[in-house]
Write a protein that holds these residues in place. Structure first.
Motif, mmCIF file in Angstrom:
data_model
loop_
_atom_site.group_PDB
_atom_site.id
_atom_site.type_symbol
_atom_site.label_atom_id
_atom_site.label_comp_id
_atom_site.label_asym_id
_atom_site.label_seq_id
_atom_site.Cartn_x
_atom_site.Cartn_y
_atom_site.Cartn_z
ATOM 1 N N MET A 29 0.826 -1.205 0.000
ATOM 2 C CA MET A 29 0.000 0.000 0.000
ATOM 3 C C MET A 29 0.863 1.259 0.000
ATOM 4 O O MET A 29 0.623 2.187 -0.768
ATOM 5 C CB MET A 29 -0.924 0.006 1.223
ATOM 6 N N VAL A 30 1.891 1.284 0.837
ATOM 7 C CA VAL A 30 2.753 2.459 0.913
ATOM 8 C C VAL A 30 3.611 2.583 -0.349
ATOM 9 O O VAL A 30 3.787 3.673 -0.906
ATOM 10 C CB VAL A 30 3.631 2.416 2.177
ATOM 11 N N LYS A 31 4.127 1.459 -0.828
ATOM 12 C CA LYS A 31 4.986 1.506 -2.011
ATOM 13 C C LYS A 31 4.214 1.846 -3.281
ATOM 14 O O LYS A 31 4.806 2.207 -4.290
ATOM 15 C CB LYS A 31 5.738 0.176 -2.165
ATOM 16 N N ALA A 32 2.875 1.757 -3.205
ATOM 17 C CA ALA A 32 2.045 2.140 -4.350
ATOM 18 C C ALA A 32 1.862 3.653 -4.447
ATOM 19 O O ALA A 32 1.374 4.161 -5.458
ATOM 20 C CB ALA A 32 0.682 1.460 -4.256
ATOM 21 N N ILE A 33 2.266 4.381 -3.394
ATOM 22 C CA ILE A 33 2.193 5.849 -3.425
ATOM 23 C C ILE A 33 3.119 6.366 -4.519
ATOM 24 O O ILE A 33 4.202 5.815 -4.769
ATOM 25 C CB ILE A 33 2.593 6.440 -2.058
ATOM 26 N N ASP A 34 2.700 7.424 -5.185
ATOM 27 C CA ASP A 34 3.523 8.026 -6.238
ATOM 28 C C ASP A 34 4.957 8.240 -5.743
ATOM 29 O O ASP A 34 5.172 8.759 -4.646
ATOM 30 C CB ASP A 34 2.912 9.379 -6.645
ATOM 31 N N GLU A 35 5.907 7.795 -6.532
ATOM 32 C CA GLU A 35 7.315 7.824 -6.110
ATOM 33 C C GLU A 35 7.781 9.231 -5.741
ATOM 34 O O GLU A 35 8.552 9.415 -4.799
ATOM 35 C CB GLU A 35 8.197 7.257 -7.229
ATOM 36 N N LYS A 36 7.294 10.223 -6.460
ATOM 37 C CA LYS A 36 7.683 11.605 -6.169
ATOM 38 C C LYS A 36 7.167 12.033 -4.792
ATOM 39 O O LYS A 36 7.895 12.650 -4.003
ATOM 40 C CB LYS A 36 7.122 12.538 -7.254
ATOM 41 N N VAL A 37 5.926 11.676 -4.498
ATOM 42 C CA VAL A 37 5.341 11.992 -3.188
ATOM 43 C C VAL A 37 6.100 11.262 -2.087
ATOM 44 O O VAL A 37 6.418 11.839 -1.033
ATOM 45 C CB VAL A 37 3.843 11.616 -3.166
ATOM 46 N N LEU A 38 6.396 9.999 -2.343
ATOM 47 C CA LEU A 38 7.094 9.189 -1.356
ATOM 48 C C LEU A 38 8.471 9.767 -1.037
ATOM 49 O O LEU A 38 8.852 9.925 0.137
ATOM 50 C CB LEU A 38 7.231 7.754 -1.872
ATOM 51 N N ASN A 39 9.214 10.104 -2.067
ATOM 52 C CA ASN A 39 10.597 10.550 -1.893
ATOM 53 C C ASN A 39 10.726 12.008 -1.472
ATOM 54 O O ASN A 39 11.711 12.379 -0.817
ATOM 55 C CB ASN A 39 11.391 10.331 -3.186
ATOM 56 N N GLU A 40 9.748 12.834 -1.825
ATOM 57 C CA GLU A 40 9.871 14.267 -1.551
ATOM 58 C C GLU A 40 9.037 14.743 -0.364
ATOM 59 O O GLU A 40 9.359 15.786 0.227
ATOM 60 C CB GLU A 40 9.489 15.074 -2.803
ATOM 61 N N ARG A 41 8.000 13.976 -0.008
ATOM 62 C CA ARG A 41 7.126 14.449 1.061
ATOM 63 C C ARG A 41 7.076 13.525 2.277
ATOM 64 O O ARG A 41 6.905 13.988 3.398
ATOM 65 C CB ARG A 41 5.702 14.635 0.519
ATOM 66 N N ILE A 42 7.205 12.225 2.046
ATOM 67 C CA ILE A 42 7.041 11.280 3.157
ATOM 68 C C ILE A 42 8.373 10.916 3.793
ATOM 69 O O ILE A 42 8.586 11.137 4.996
ATOM 70 C CB ILE A 42 6.284 10.017 2.695
ATOM 71 N N ILE A 43 9.289 10.391 3.012
ATOM 72 C CA ILE A 43 10.562 9.950 3.585
ATOM 73 C C ILE A 43 11.336 11.097 4.240
ATOM 74 O O ILE A 43 11.969 10.888 5.289
ATOM 75 C CB ILE A 43 11.403 9.205 2.528
ATOM 76 N N PRO A 44 11.314 12.325 3.698
ATOM 77 C CA PRO A 44 12.012 13.419 4.394
ATOM 78 C C PRO A 44 11.482 13.700 5.802
ATOM 79 O O PRO A 44 12.183 14.317 6.612
ATOM 80 C CB PRO A 44 11.785 14.618 3.470
ATOM 81 N N GLN A 45 10.260 13.248 6.124
ATOM 82 C CA GLN A 45 9.722 13.429 7.478
ATOM 83 C C GLN A 45 10.291 12.411 8.464
ATOM 84 O O GLN A 45 10.077 12.533 9.674
ATOM 85 C CB GLN A 45 8.193 13.247 7.468
ATOM 86 N N ILE A 46 10.983 11.400 7.945
ATOM 87 C CA ILE A 46 11.458 10.293 8.780
ATOM 88 C C ILE A 46 12.960 10.470 9.015
ATOM 89 O O ILE A 46 13.759 10.286 8.094
ATOM 90 C CB ILE A 46 11.185 8.938 8.097
#
Length: 241
Positions: free
Chosen positions: A184-201
């Motif tokens: 489910m998480v890996k299905a998120i748009d790669e740009k959103v994942l890399n630019e908005r989600i992972i930087p929060q971690i």
């Protein structure tokens, strides 16, 4: 034969990793699922773990399903409440149905499952209830008023029930995963994942399902007998509570 562990939503994602880890640790594992027959059959074929189909939001279905598991495998001594859904929408667009579906599955489903094993655990003077909540139940998340409310409720449920179970030898704990590398998480748009989600971690990556599974295995063990009412937060330092 090892203790019987029942994992809801146990054939996919985090639940799949939990089911496998418990089996590897010697438990007799049963996994529930709600709808994906093909995935459940493939999971059973690959792991040897039997799956049972029912909707955790239906109390009577939980009662009947647990009775079937206990008849086939023995009394449920470890319950992992993992089943959950999302119906995301900004609050001004959220429908009563979207609210109700998430609360019914993610919160009421936890009551339905736990209520139907609680008496047996009390009689045997032993039990482990492990509730999978979420970082978004701790901090909230825009577009997830329903999900955040349910997952926050899971934490309150855990803390109250831990006090009731303490003298009966039952521990009740919650795990609040951050963003985990599931389908489910890996299905998120790669740009959103890399630019908005992972930087929060702060650790700079998604968590792995196996990291949550190892936490469950510990909480289910005899070694965790003094842990009850606790909230463990494997989230890569994204949020502290």
């Amino acid at each position: 034969m090892g203790r019987v562990a029942l994992v809801t939503g146990g054939s996919r994602g985090i639940g799949e990793a939990i089911s496998k880890a418990l089996k590897d640790d010697g438990y007799e594992v049963a996994a529930t699922y709600a709808g994906n027959d093909e995935k459940a059959a493939a999971f059973t074929k690959a792991t040897g773990i039997k799956t049972y189909k029912w909707d955790v939001s239906d109390y009577e279905a939980c009662k009947a399903g647990i009775a079937e598991v206990e008849e086939e495998l023995g009394p449920v001594e470890v319950l992992v409440n993992n089943a959950g859904i999302t119906r995301d929408a900004m609050f001004h667009r959220m429908t009563p149905e979207q609210w109700r579906e998430v609360i019914d599955t993610n919160l009421t489903g936890m009551f339905n499952m736990t209520h139907n094993v609680w008496g047996g655990m009390r009689d045997r003077k032993f039990g482990r209830v492990i509730n999978i909540s979420s970082v978004n139940g701790q901090k909230g998340q825009a577009g997830q008023a329903n999900y955040s409310a349910a997952k926050a409720g899971d934490i309150g449920f855990t803390r109250a029930l831990a006090q009731e179970g303490a003298r009966a030898g039952i521990t009740v704990n919650a795990i609040c995963p951050g963003y985990i590398a599931t389908e489910m998480v890996k299905a998120i748009d790669e740009k959103v994942l890399n630019e908005r989600i992972i930087p929060q971690i702060p650790v700079g990556r998604l968590g792995e399902p196996e990291e949550i599974a190892r936490t469950v295995v510990f909480l289910a063990s005899d070694d965790a007998g003094f842990f009850s009412g606790s909230t463990l937060s494997p989230n890569g330092a994204q949020f502290f509570s």
